[in-house]
Write an enzyme that holds these catalytic residues in place. Structure first.
Site, PDB file in Angstrom:
ATOM      1  N   HIS A 253       0.839  -1.196   0.000  1.00  0.00           N
ATOM      2  CA  HIS A 253       0.000   0.000   0.000  1.00  0.00           C
ATOM      3  C   HIS A 253       0.872   1.243   0.000  1.00  0.00           C
ATOM      4  CE1 HIS A 253      -2.993   2.966   1.200  1.00  0.00           C
ATOM      5  NE2 HIS A 253      -2.309   3.229   2.278  1.00  0.00           N
TER       6      HIS A 253
ATOM      7  N   ASP B  27       8.647  21.005 -26.680  1.00  0.00           N
ATOM      8  CA  ASP B  27       8.511  19.748 -25.956  1.00  0.00           C
ATOM      9  C   ASP B  27       9.504  19.786 -24.801  1.00  0.00           C
ATOM     10  OD1 ASP B  27       8.271  16.837 -25.273  1.00  0.00           O
ATOM     11  OD2 ASP B  27       7.181  16.794 -27.161  1.00  0.00           O
TER      12      ASP B  27
ATOM     13  N   TRP C 230       7.211  -0.098   4.061  1.00  0.00           N
ATOM     14  CA  TRP C 230       7.852   0.520   2.900  1.00  0.00           C
ATOM     15  C   TRP C 230       9.262   0.989   3.230  1.00  0.00           C
ATOM     16  CZ3 TRP C 230       9.227   5.579   1.067  1.00  0.00           C
ATOM     17  CH2 TRP C 230       9.104   6.613   2.018  1.00  0.00           C
TER      18      TRP C 230
ATOM     19  N   SER D 209      14.192   5.820 -13.180  1.00  0.00           N
ATOM     20  CA  SER D 209      13.126   6.525 -13.894  1.00  0.00           C
ATOM     21  C   SER D 209      12.958   7.939 -13.359  1.00  0.00           C
ATOM     22  CB  SER D 209      11.825   5.720 -13.734  1.00  0.00           C
ATOM     23  OG  SER D 209      10.710   6.521 -13.930  1.00  0.00           O
ATOM     24  N   SER D 210      12.916   8.060 -12.020  1.00  0.00           N
ATOM     25  CA  SER D 210      12.711   9.380 -11.422  1.00  0.00           C
ATOM     26  C   SER D 210      13.898  10.300 -11.663  1.00  0.00           C
ATOM     27  CB  SER D 210      12.504   9.249  -9.919  1.00  0.00           C
ATOM     28  OG  SER D 210      11.337   8.531  -9.652  1.00  0.00           O
TER      29      SER D 210
ATOM     30  N   HIS E 137      13.172  11.648   3.713  1.00  0.00           N
ATOM     31  CA  HIS E 137      12.534  12.906   4.011  1.00  0.00           C
ATOM     32  C   HIS E 137      12.389  13.805   2.782  1.00  0.00           C
ATOM     33  CE1 HIS E 137      10.437  15.560   6.491  1.00  0.00           C
ATOM     34  NE2 HIS E 137      11.000  16.492   5.772  1.00  0.00           N
TER      35      HIS E 137
ATOM     36  N   GLU F 259      12.035  12.743  -0.030  1.00  0.00           N
ATOM     37  CA  GLU F 259      10.989  12.066  -0.799  1.00  0.00           C
ATOM     38  C   GLU F 259       9.608  12.586  -0.428  1.00  0.00           C
ATOM     39  OE1 GLU F 259      10.780  10.046  -3.249  1.00  0.00           O
ATOM     40  OE2 GLU F 259       8.666   9.524  -3.078  1.00  0.00           O
TER      41      GLU F 259
ATOM     42  N   TYR G 217       8.880  15.472   0.707  1.00  0.00           N
ATOM     43  CA  TYR G 217       8.730  16.815   0.155  1.00  0.00           C
ATOM     44  C   TYR G 217       8.538  16.761  -1.346  1.00  0.00           C
ATOM     45  CZ  TYR G 217       9.634  18.691   4.686  1.00  0.00           C
ATOM     46  OH  TYR G 217       9.545  18.998   6.009  1.00  0.00           O
TER      47      TYR G 217
ATOM     48  N   SER H 232      -1.250  26.482  -6.082  1.00  0.00           N
ATOM     49  CA  SER H 232      -1.035  27.897  -6.410  1.00  0.00           C
ATOM     50  C   SER H 232      -1.783  28.272  -7.675  1.00  0.00           C
ATOM     51  CB  SER H 232       0.460  28.180  -6.599  1.00  0.00           C
ATOM     52  OG  SER H 232       1.148  28.023  -5.401  1.00  0.00           O
TER      53      SER H 232
ATOM     54  N   HIS I 273      14.437  13.286  12.288  1.00  0.00           N
ATOM     55  CA  HIS I 273      13.186  13.302  13.037  1.00  0.00           C
ATOM     56  C   HIS I 273      12.361  12.043  12.784  1.00  0.00           C
ATOM     57  CE1 HIS I 273      11.310  15.728   9.511  1.00  0.00           C
ATOM     58  NE2 HIS I 273      10.844  14.504   9.425  1.00  0.00           N
ATOM     59  N   HIS I 274      12.850  11.173  11.904  1.00  0.00           N
ATOM     60  CA  HIS I 274      12.218   9.866  11.737  1.00  0.00           C
ATOM     61  C   HIS I 274      12.902   8.835  12.623  1.00  0.00           C
ATOM     62  CE1 HIS I 274      10.019  11.156   8.106  1.00  0.00           C
ATOM     63  NE2 HIS I 274      11.103  11.875   7.869  1.00  0.00           N
TER      64      HIS I 274
ATOM     65  N   THR J  66       6.412  27.150   5.147  1.00  0.00           N
ATOM     66  CA  THR J  66       5.113  26.547   4.848  1.00  0.00           C
ATOM     67  C   THR J  66       4.001  27.507   5.236  1.00  0.00           C
ATOM     68  OG1 THR J  66       6.160  24.477   5.473  1.00  0.00           O
ATOM     69  CG2 THR J  66       3.802  24.425   5.061  1.00  0.00           C
TER      70      THR J  66
ATOM     71  N   LYS K 259       3.458  30.143   2.728  1.00  0.00           N
ATOM     72  CA  LYS K 259       2.676  29.683   1.578  1.00  0.00           C
ATOM     73  C   LYS K 259       1.186  29.639   1.904  1.00  0.00           C
ATOM     74  CE  LYS K 259       4.277  26.824  -1.333  1.00  0.00           C
ATOM     75  NZ  LYS K 259       4.563  27.844  -2.319  1.00  0.00           N
TER      76      LYS K 259
ATOM     77  N   ARG L 122       1.671   1.080  14.989  1.00  0.00           N
ATOM     78  CA  ARG L 122       1.507   0.933  13.551  1.00  0.00           C
ATOM     79  C   ARG L 122       1.780  -0.490  13.131  1.00  0.00           C
ATOM     80  NH1 ARG L 122       5.217   5.115  10.308  1.00  0.00           N
ATOM     81  NH2 ARG L 122       4.322   4.043   8.530  1.00  0.00           N
TER      82      ARG L 122
END
Lengths: 297, 535
Positions: free
Chosen positions: B66, B96, B131, B161-162, B245, B247, B249, B260, B295-296, B321, B324, B443
Site C-alpha cells: 500500500h 517539448d 515501505w 526513472s525518477s 525525508h 521524498e 517533500y 497555487s 526526526h524519523h 510553509t 505559503k 503501527r
C-alpha cells in the site's frame, strides 16, 4: 526541426526496449541469486541454463538498445545537425546533472564508510579502525600510483580536447593534421593509462589480504573501490568511443565536440572520486593526514 | 495493419510530452486504484478486533505494498509525470521537453518497476517489511525468499526513472525558457517541479546506494547492517531517511504548485499573492528537507544533542510553509472565488493540509515523538498531509486542467458532491487515528486491544465511504467521456499561459514558433521591462 531551434524528435524504440531489458535482467539476477527459477516452465534444457540464457539475453537487449540510442544521438548530432547550440547546452548540463546524481550515489557509500569507521561499534566496542586483524593497504605505493595514473590520464584527455579546439581554428591543413594526430595520441595515452589503472587495481584486489566478506571494513572498501572500478570501465568505454569519433573527424570546434566534452567530464568525475578514495579509504586508516584517526563519542 | 503499427508507434515509441503525460495519468490512476484496494484490505482487517487474514505475513505485505504503490506509483507519476509532462512545455511555451526520448524512458522504466513490484508480491510470501524495508527484517535471515530482492530491483528501476525524469525537468525549466521568461517569471508549477526535481536528483541515488548495500548484505556476504561484522542496522535507517525525508517533500511540493495555480485562477486574480516569496519558500522547504532526516529516528538511540538539533530544524520548516498557506489565503481574499469543483478541493487542501502540518509540528518535538513514534498518530499525520494534501491537490489539478487535456467537461454538480463525500470519507478515516495513536495503538499491527475497537471501526467505515467516493469519481470521468460536453472557450484569464492559444493544444509537440514573437535568446530587448506578448 521547425523554427524552434530545438530537436523535433520522432518515434524511438529504445526506451521501450530498455525497460524490457531491465525487467528481464532484474528477474534473471534474482533467479540466479536464489539458484532456481521458482516456477516450472516446460523447457528442453535444464533450469540453470534457462536462467543464464535469460541473463545474457537481457544483457544483450540492454546493450543493443543503449548502444543504438547513443548511435542515434551521433547520427542526429553529427550527421543530421539536429544539435543546435540550444540543444547542446541542454545535453551538456543534463549530463552534468547526471554526474551530480552519481556523486550522491558515491556519497551514500562514503557515508557507510565514515559511519562504520568513526561510529559507535568500531570505536567504542572494538576500538580500532581498521578492525583488529585487518591489514590496511599502505597508501603511498599502489594507491598512490593509481592516483598518478588517473590524474595524468585526466590531463591527457583534457589535452585531446584542447587539440580539437585548436584543430578547426587552424586553417593550414598541414598544421591542422598535426592537431588531429595530437588529439588522437593524447586520447590514446589517456585510455592506456586508464587501462593500466584497471590492471594495477585488479592485481591489488588479487593480492589483498582481506575480502568483501571481511566485516564492514571489507564490505565498504570493496563496495567503494568496486563501484569506482565499474565507473572507470564505463568511462574508458566512453573515451574509446570518442577516440574512434576523433579518428572519423566527428568533432570540431566550429560545429561541436559535445561527446568529447561529456566523456571528459565523466572522466574527471571518476578521477575526483579516486582522489577522495585515496585520502579517506586508503589514507585515513593509515593515519595519513591527521596523524590520529578521527573519533567521536 | 497500418493502423496497428501507427497505434504501437504512438503509444510505445512516443516522444510527445502530451502522450507520455496521458500514459502517466492512466498508469497512476490504475495504481491508485490498486493502492486503494490494498488500503481497504488493511481497514477490513482492523475494523474488528481479532484476525481476519490468517497470515500475518500477508497483512504486512499488504501494508508494505500500500505504501509503496501510493508513493511511487500514484502520487509521483501523476504529479511529476502527468501534470508536469503535460503542463511544463505548455506553460513555458516550448515545443517539448528537453529530452523527449528520455521522457519516454522514464515512463517505461516505471512500468517495469511496477511489474517487478507486482512480482515481489507474488513470490515467496512477499515482502512484509513496511515501505521502509529496515534490516534485519529485510535481510536474508528473516526474508529469505525472492520477494525483497524483486522489491530492491523495483525501487532501483523506479529510482532511475525518477532521476532521468528529474534531469529532464530541471534542464527544461532552467534552460529552455524564452528570452522574456526570466526565471522568477516561471509559473509556480514549473518552479515547484524544478525544486522537486533537484531533490530527486540528489536524494534518490542515496536510496539506490542503501538498497545496493542491502542486496549485497543479503547475497554477497557483506555486513553493512549486521553487527556480526561490525555493521549497524541504524546505518540503513540513516541512509533511508536521508532519502526518505526529501521524498515526502517531493510528494508535496508539486501539490503546492498545483494549488497555487488553482487558487489563483479560482479567485479570478491576475497574480498569486506574493509569488516571489512563495518561490523562495519552496526553495527553502526543499533545502531544509535535506537536513531534518533524523526526526524519523528519534527512538533509535541517537545522541540527545542530535535529537535537539533535528527537532529545531524541523520546527523551522513550518515558517516557509506558513508563508505559503497565508499567501494562498491572501490570494483568495478580495477575489471573486469561483464556484468550481476545483476550488472545493483547493479549500479542502488548505484546511486539511494545515491540520496535517500541525500534527507534524507535534511529532517534530523529540520528546513527544518518543511516545508517538510508530503509533497511529504518525499514520494520521502523514495521511492528512498525503491523502488530504497531495491527493486533494491532485483532484484539484485534475478538475482544473481536465478540459484542457481532453476537451470535455465533467459534471460540476456531481463533482462537488463527490468532493463532499470524499471529504467526509477521508476525515472519518483518519481523524480517529489521532486518538488511537495518543492512546498507544502501534503501527503495522494486525490486531489491537479491544478498547481501541470504537475508533478503528469508525476509521474503517470512513475508508468505505472514501472507496465509494472514488467509484463515484470514476463514474463522473466515464460519463464526461461518453457525454462529450466539449469545451467552447476556457473561462480563465490570459495570465494562465497553458490555456492560451488558438483552440486546444496541438496533438504532437507545440507551436513551431513561440507566440511571444521574440527569439529564444533575446539580446536586444530590455529584460527588466514587463512584456505582455500577445495579451
Amino acid at each position: 526541426m521547425g523554427r524552434t531551434g530545438y530537436q523535433s524528435l520522432q518515434h524511438s524504440a529504445w526506451p521501450f526496449e530498455i525497460s524490457l531489458g531491465v525487467v528481464g535482467l532484474a528477474s534473471s539476477i534474482v533467479m540466479l541469486l536464489h539458484g532456481n527459477m521458482g516456477i516450472w516452465i516446460p523447457m528442453w534444457y535444464d533450469e540453470v541454463s534457462g536462467m543464464v540464457i535469460m541473463f545474457y539475453f537481457s544483457i544483450f537487449i540492454l546493450m543493443h538498445s543503449i548502444i543504438s540510442w547513443w548511435m542515434d544521438m551521433v547520427f542526429e548530432g553529427t550527421f543530421m545537425g539536429d544539435y543546435t547550440s540550444f540543444e547542446r547546452l541542454n545535453i551538456r548540463w543534463g549530463f552534468k546533472l547526471f554526474v551530480l546524481s552519481e556523486i550522491f550515489f558515491f556519497f551514500s557509500f562514503f557515508w557507510a564508510w565514515f559511519y562504520s569507521g568513526i561510529g559507535e561499534i568500531s570505536v567504542k566496542f572494538v576500538g580500532k579502525w581498521p578492525p583488529v586483524g585487518v591489514k590496511a593497504i599502505y597508501p603511498w605505493r599502489v594507491p598512490f600510483l593509481n592516483l598518478l595514473l588517473l590524474v595524468s590520464s585526466g590531463m591527457f584527455s583534457q589535452a585531446s580536447k584542447w587539440a580539437v579546439s585548436c584543430h578547426s581554428k587552424e586553417l593550414d591543413t598541414k598544421k591542422s593534421g598535426h592537431y588531429k594526430f595530437a588529439a588522437l595520441l593524447s586520447m590514446m595515452v589517456s585510455i592506456l593509462l586508464g587501462l593500466l589503472f584497471l590492471w594495477v587495481q585488479s592485481e591489488e584486489y588479487y593480492w589483498c589480504s582481506y575480502t568483501i566478506a571481511d566485516g564492514v571494513f571489507g564490505s565498504s572498501f570493496y563496495m567503494l573501490t568496486g563501484f569506482h572500478g565499474m565507473h572507470v570501465m564505463v568511462g574508458l568505454g566512453f573515451l574509446l568511443v570518442c577516440w574512434f569519433r576523433l579518428l572519423w573527424s566527428h568533432f570540431s570546434f566550429r560545429r561541436s565536440f559535445l561527446g568529447l566534452q561529456n566523456a571528459i567530464y565523466y572522466w574527471h568525475f571518476v578521477d575526483v572520486v579516486w582522489i577522495f578514495l585515496f585520502i579517506f579509504v586508503y589514507g585515513w586508516p593509515h593515519k595519513l593526514l591527521t596523524g590520529v584517526w578521527l573519533w567521536t563519542y | 495493419m497500418l493502423n496497428t503499427v501507427y497505434w504501437f508507434k504512438r503509444w510505445f515509441l512516443s516522444t510527445n510530452h502530451k502522450d507520455i503525460g496521458t500514459m502517466y495519468f492512466m498508469f497512476s490512476i490504475w495504481s491508485g486504484l490498486m493502492g486503494t484496494g490494498l488500503s481497504i484490505i488493511i481497514r477490513m482487517e482492523l475494523a474488528m478486533p481479532g484476525k481476519m487474514l490468517e497470515d500475518g505475513q500477508l497483512y504486512n505485505l499488504v501494508v508494505t505494498a500500500h505504501g509503496l504503490v501510493m508513493i511511487f506509483f500514484l502520487v509521483m507519476p501523476m504529479m511529476i509525470g502527468g501534470f508536469g509532462n503535460w503542463l511544463i512545455p505548455l506553460m513555458l511555451k516550448i515545443p517539448d521537453m528537453a529530452f523527449a526520448r528520455m521522457n519516454n524512458l522514464s515512463f517505461w522504466l516505471l512500468m517495469g518497476s511496477m511489474i517487478l513490484l507486482l512480482g515481489s508480491t507474488y513470490v515467496d510470501g512477499g515482502a512484509g517489511t513496511g515501505w521502509t524495508i529496515y534490516p534485519p527484517l529485510s535481510s536474508i535471515g528473516y526474508h529469505s525468499g525472492r520477494a525483497v530482492d524483486f522489491l530492491i530491483f523495483s525501487l532501483h528501476a523506479g529510482g532511475v526513472s525518477s532521476i532521468l525524469a528529474s534531469i529532464n525537468f530541471l534542464i527544461t525549466t532552467a534552460l529552455m525558457r524564452t528570452g522574456v521568461m526570466l526565471i522568477l517569471r516561471s509559473s509556480m508549477l514549473s518552479w515547484c517541479l524544478g525544486v522537486t526535481s533537484f531533490l530527486l536528483v540528489v536524494a534518490m541515488p542515496v536510496l539506490a546506494g542503501g538498497l545496493t548495500m542491502l542486496l549485497f548484505d543479503r547475497h554477497f556476504n557483506t555486513t553493512f547492517f549486521d553487527p556480526v561484522g561490525l555493521g549497524d542496522p541504524i546505518l540503513f535507517i540513516h541512509l533511508f531517511w536521508f532519502f526518505g525525508h526529501p521524498e515526502v517533500y517531493i510528494l508535496i511540493l508539486p501539490a503546492f504548485g498545483i494549488i497555487s495555480h488553482v487558487v489563483k485562477a479560482g479567485s479570478s486574480k491576475l497574480q498569486l499573492f506574493g509569488k516571489i516569496p512563495m518561490m523562495h519558500a519552496v526553495t527553502s522547504i526543499g533545502f531544509l528537507g535535506f537536513i531534518v532526516w533524523g526526526h524519523h529516528m528519534f527512538t533509535v538511540g541517537m545522541n540527545v544533542d542530535s535529537r535537539a538539533y533535528f527537532s529545531t530544524v524541523t520546527f523551522i520548516i513550518a515558517i516557509p510553509t506558513g508563508v505559503k498557506v497565508f499567501s494562498w489565503i491572501a490570494t483568495m481574499a478580495g477575489g471573486y472565488v469561483k464556484n468550481w469543483p476545483m476550488m472545493y478541493w483547493a479549500g479542502g487542501f488548505l484546511f486539511l493540509f494545515t491540520l496535517g502540518g500541525l500534527t507534524g509540528i507535534v511529532l517534530a518535538s523529540a520528546s513527544l515523538d518518543v511516545v508517538l513514534h510508530d503509533t497511529y498518530y504518525v499514520v494520521a499525520h502523514f495521511h492528512y498531509v498525503l491523502s488530504m494534501g497531495a491527493v486533494f491537490a491532485m483532484f484539484a489539478g485534475f478538475h482544473y486542467w481536465y478540459p484542457l487535456f481532453l476537451g470535455v467537461g465533467m459534471n460540476p454538480l456531481w463533482s462537488k458532491s463527490q468532493f463532499m463525500s470524499m471529504f467526509l470519507g477521508v476525515n472519518t478515516t483518519f481523524f480517529p487515528q489521532h486518538f488511537l495513536g495518543m492512546s498507544g495503538m502501534p503501527r503495522r499491527v494486525q490486531d489491537y486491544p479491544d478498547t481501541m475497537h470504537g475508533f478503528n471501526m469508525l476509521s474503517s467505515w470512513g475508508s468505505i465511504l472514501s472507496l465509494m467516493s472514488l467509484f463515484f469519481f470514476l463514474f463522473i470521468v466515464w460519463e464526461s467521456l461518453l457525454s462529450k460536453r466539449c469545451l467552447i472557450f476556457p473561462m480563465v484569464r490570459h495570465t494562465e499561459s497553458e490555456w492560451h492559444g488558438r483552440g486546444f493544444p496541438r496533438s504532437f509537440h507545440n507551436e513551431a514558433q513561440n507566440p511571444y514573437g521574440m527569439s529564444f535568446e533575446d539580446k536586444t530587448s530590455d529584460k527588466t521591462k514587463v512584456h505582455w506578448g500577445l495579451i
